[in-house]
Write an enzyme that holds these catalytic residues in place. Sequence first.
Site, short mmCIF file in Angstrom:
data_model
loop_
_atom_site.label_atom_id
_atom_site.label_comp_id
_atom_site.label_asym_id
_atom_site.label_seq_id
_atom_site.Cartn_x
_atom_site.Cartn_y
_atom_site.Cartn_z
N LYS A 169 -10.06 0.01 -2.63
CA LYS A 169 -10.02 -0.29 -1.20
C LYS A 169 -10.46 0.95 -0.44
O LYS A 169 -9.93 2.04 -0.66
CB LYS A 169 -8.61 -0.70 -0.77
N ASP A 198 0.86 -1.19 0.00
CA ASP A 198 0.00 0.00 0.00
C ASP A 198 0.89 1.23 0.00
O ASP A 198 1.53 1.53 1.01
CB ASP A 198 -0.89 0.01 1.25
N LYS A 247 -6.89 3.21 -3.38
CA LYS A 247 -7.34 3.15 -1.99
C LYS A 247 -7.63 4.56 -1.51
O LYS A 247 -6.90 5.50 -1.85
CB LYS A 247 -6.23 2.49 -1.17
#
Lengths: 321, 294
Positions: free
Chosen positions: A257, A158, A221
């Site tokens: 996400k 991430d 995300k």
Amino acid sequence: MLSSQLRSPQGGDWLAGVSSDAALRQLLHGLPGVDQVGVHARAAALATRSIKKEAKLAALDLAVTMVDLTTLEGADTPGKVRSLCAKAMRPDPADAAVPPVAAVCVYPDLVAAAKAELGRGTVAVASVATAFPSGRASLKVKLADVADAVDAGADEIDMVIDRGAFLAGRYGQVCEEIRAVKEACGPAHLKVILETAELATLDNVVRASWLAMLAGADFIKTSTGKVSPAATPPVALVMLAAVRDFEQASGRLVGVKVAGGIRTAKDAIRYLVLVNETAGRTWLAPGLFRIGASSLLNDLLRQRGKQLSGRYQGQDYFTLD
Amino acid sequence: MPDKPAQPDAARLAVRKTYKLYVGGAFPRSESGRSYQVRAAKGGELLAFAAQASRKDARDAVEAARAAFGAWSSATAYNRGQVLYRAAEMIEGRAGQFAGEILAAEGMSMTAARRTVAAAIDRLVWYAGWPDKVAQVAGGANQVAGPYFNFSVPEPTGVVAVIAPAESSLLGLVSVVAPVIATGNAAVVVASEERPLPAITLSEVLATCDLPGGVVNMLTGRTGELAAVLAGHFDVNAIDITGAAAGSRAELARLAAANVKRVFLGEDDWAETPTPRRMLAFTETKTVWHPVGS
């Protein structure tokens, strides 16, 4: 129009010819604008949808499989990560029917501990990297951070984008960074954190989403969880529309996400409704939609218990971490 | 010219009231949107509409109580006493309104209603004196055979569901709620089904008396419906079934047994001076061993 701009004969490098700031600006600012009031109204309307009985039970189980069980605190220890991993593999010790979560999300130095605990099971190890959460470090440091996590066995990375560069219009720099990180990831999946709370407008969210997808993100995300407000339904709706449009233009599926501030099963189910109604059924799978959370899992288990037993459940009956 | 006493204006329409619930320090409508008619004991005149809480409202109330429990149970005993005393002061300020509501609800004389309000205020003041004394009565230093100090202290049980007495709408209510919150518990109260108006006014008092939101949550509606949900709820630690119909108590106790709730039943004469037993019913004794220094 977009598809003709994007589709390359090789189907590979989407950025051939669009890597300069000017070219990227032309592309990103050429995206259709977002009707902010409309998006808020649509998100609010979808939040009222009622999911009951068997559908609710199915939604709860699906939400469990989409959770990235997260611990990102300065006080994290290998012991805490180990207990989190145990919970990830078997969320409810009393009920083997509860599926395992999608991944455990930790800082890079704890990836090895998580990997050792999870072994070869289905639960992946995700690691934040690139000077999370601010992203304020040189590219060299960021890449070393990523390499560190990947070497330790991370299956998913991430990363955070450089919001300063993005807001200043240095799209080329942001793009190059994402590509470099993607390369450093090797086989690991790359999730690109946009930190939408710092992007100020939904138009910027759309642009950042497209920029990340063009640069090779496997997932986009919403947030780090360290800035408020984190994930919100309108932002998620805009990003889900972006991955849908990107798939139509390029043929490549990119996941979404949502992370930060999702604590109740009710919130999680509202996001699932958004996914189904915006991106479509394809995205209703852990491979394409994730929820980054820590306390959410217990509430999902509580509501699951309520659905099965008919009694409201107490928090004393579930593990804390 | 001498002032004439104010006469009710025959031409003016009365303001019809539809009351709401008291959950988490706010006054929400029932999630179900339902309400029911509250009628006077004598003559059956329509007094107002009260919200008819659903099982989801009960669930929300338990969540609110659980959220409020931490801060309230760790507030100093002195502070809890002060808050209860403040509530008594505020009932005093609205004594006329309470007396009117009791008069209509219970069909007693105005004199008796006034006396009941005064008794309720005295009851609250009585309990307001207890929070910083209950540990001395229920706890203590124990003699043990070893070089240890050994202390027992009463601690609050947690979230307590209270089925308020059906008949005594203010004095009975205060007598069952005050002992629960005095020791630091958070309460979910089901008000008297037929006589909920004093309970609703008490909510308004509690909302403005420095009591943190969620420490007392007041539900109005069908007692049978709400009591069963609360008795079966796994996040409720104890239940006072005093106000439940005699025929339903066994079933409530059976539901409560699933997570080993404390079940309390005490049909007191509300006019009598109470004993500490209602407070002690909702405490857990914690015993601590500590080595004696040389």
